[in-house]
Design a protein around this motif. Structure first.
Motif, PDB file in Angstrom:
ATOM      1  N   CYS A  95       0.861  -1.182   0.000  1.00 59.99           N
ATOM      2  CA  CYS A  95       0.000   0.000   0.000  1.00 59.99           C
ATOM      3  C   CYS A  95       0.898   1.233   0.000  1.00 59.99           C
ATOM      4  O   CYS A  95       1.668   1.435   0.930  1.00 59.99           O
ATOM      5  CB  CYS A  95      -0.911  -0.007   1.220  1.00 59.99           C
ATOM      6  SG  CYS A  95      -1.905   1.481   1.337  1.00 59.99           S
ATOM      7  N   CYS A  98      -0.152   3.992   3.040  1.00 58.85           N
ATOM      8  CA  CYS A  98       0.307   3.871   4.432  1.00 58.85           C
ATOM      9  C   CYS A  98       1.674   3.198   4.531  1.00 58.85           C
ATOM     10  O   CYS A  98       2.195   3.008   5.620  1.00 58.85           O
ATOM     11  CB  CYS A  98      -0.720   3.100   5.265  1.00 58.85           C
ATOM     12  SG  CYS A  98      -0.842   1.362   4.827  1.00 58.85           S
ATOM     13  N   CYS A 109      -5.871   2.902   7.795  1.00 58.64           N
ATOM     14  CA  CYS A 109      -5.832   3.056   6.335  1.00 58.64           C
ATOM     15  C   CYS A 109      -6.920   2.182   5.688  1.00 58.64           C
ATOM     16  O   CYS A 109      -7.286   1.140   6.231  1.00 58.64           O
ATOM     17  CB  CYS A 109      -4.448   2.665   5.826  1.00 58.64           C
ATOM     18  SG  CYS A 109      -4.265   2.844   4.048  1.00 58.64           S
ATOM     19  N   CYS A 111      -6.687   0.174   3.328  1.00 58.79           N
ATOM     20  CA  CYS A 111      -6.219  -1.188   3.043  1.00 58.79           C
ATOM     21  C   CYS A 111      -6.415  -2.073   4.274  1.00 58.79           C
ATOM     22  O   CYS A 111      -6.783  -3.232   4.174  1.00 58.79           O
ATOM     23  CB  CYS A 111      -4.758  -1.179   2.593  1.00 58.79           C
ATOM     24  SG  CYS A 111      -3.562  -0.808   3.890  1.00 58.79           S
TER      25      CYS A 111
HETATM   26 ZN   LIG Z   1      -2.678   1.244   3.486  1.00 58.24          ZN
END
Ligand SMILES: [Zn+2]
Length: 302
Positions: A95, A98, A109, A111
């Motif tokens: 990701c 983050c 986040c 994700c």
């Molecule tokens: Zn993330």
């Protein structure tokens, strides 16, 4: 397993992801450093970058910045020659928002939220058809049942800030009890809670296996953040098992303030007759329970 434990697990997995991303990078750098030309530029760059980090607030670092930029340019050229991308020396995070920390702008986040929801759905009963109250067709419901649905929907919206943690949904077969349980499960799952959905028959079977030392699956139901038991009263009464484990589950969960949501077509009398006073008194405990009657007959728990 509860939400807090799952988040801890995910954080650990994210830490491993970060370590792996850094390790892959370190391996590549070590490989490239075998070439003394690269080694020299790279070592110079690290030295100058450290110096810049140390001095940037106290000195004029224009010269130093120029050196760093120049060295970075040289490295880029070197990598291009080797058919490597200029970013290949930085860790590749899954990701980019983050950088696999799970935190972006001080919040979880997206994700990590996705990962959390996936794990929650996997943990919550896989055979359950999770629904939402918004999916119910109110045109085919009577005013009484719409009111019942609204009470349940409000409870889900307010959870965990609720004073009553037990819900008994009481109604004859075909009154829509299971659908309402599936809606509660779906709404709470959406909010990020682990729900355990079992028919009374399945729960009874888990209790039997637990009692005979063949499986420990019952502890999932015991410890679940939210337990939903569908169709209480349809399970066979097994000696030393059904009443004993049902009492333990309901009692333990009440003591721990964990919600237990039950659907049944048993009347007050039926519950007393079929189980016992202890189970009845916990299910009917007015301070802890909400009773939802889907069809009003004076026999049923009020
Ligand atoms: Zn993330």
């Amino acid at each position: 397993m509860n939400r807090k434990k799952i988040i801890e697990e995910i954080k650990q997995d994210y830490a491993i992801k970060r370590v792996k991303a850094t390790e892959r990078c370190d391996e590549l750098i070590a490989e490239l450093k075998k070439d003394s030309a690269f080694d020299k530029i790279y070592t110079d760059l690290i030295k100058k970058e450290l110096q810049l980090m140390r001095d940037q607030y106290s000195k004029d670092c224009a010269e130093l910045r120029k050196d760093v930029a120049e060295l970075k340019g040289k490295i880029e050229k070197y990598l291009t020659k080797k058919h490597l991308s200029p970013s290949s020396l930085s860790p590749k995070y899954e990701c980019h928002i983050c950088k696999d920390t799970g935190i972006a702008n001080g919040q979880m986040c997206e994700c990590m939220k996705r990962e959390l929801n996936e794990r929650l759905s996997r943990l919550s009963s896989s055979q359950t058809n999770f629904k939402s109250f918004a999916d119910l067709d109110k045109k085919i419901m009577n005013a009484h049942d719409i009111k019942a649905m609204e009470v349940l929907s409000t409870w889900c919206n307010n959870y965990p800030n609720v004073s009553k943690t037990n819900i008994n949904i009481i109604g004859a077969s075909g009154a829509g009890k299971t659908v309402l349980l599936e809606c509660i499960a779906g709404e709470l799952l959406k909010k990020g809670y682990v729900v355990c959905f079992k028919t009374a028959f399945e729960l009874n079977e888990l209790a039997r296996l637990y009692h005979t030392g063949k499986s420990f699956g019952l502890s999932d139901a015991m410890d679940a953040e939210i337990l939903l038991i569908d169709d209480l009263g349809t399970e066979p009464l097994l000696k030393n098992v059904t009443k004993e484990y049902l009492y333990n589950i309901i009692n333990m969960r009440q003591v721990k303030n964990l919600p237990t949501i039950i659907s049944t077509n048993l009347s007050q009398e039926d519950i007393l007759n079929r189980y016992d006073e202890r189970i009845y008194s916990r299910l009917a405990n007015k301070a802890k329970s909400i009773n939802i009657l889907l069809d009003s007959t004076d026999k049923r728990i009020k």
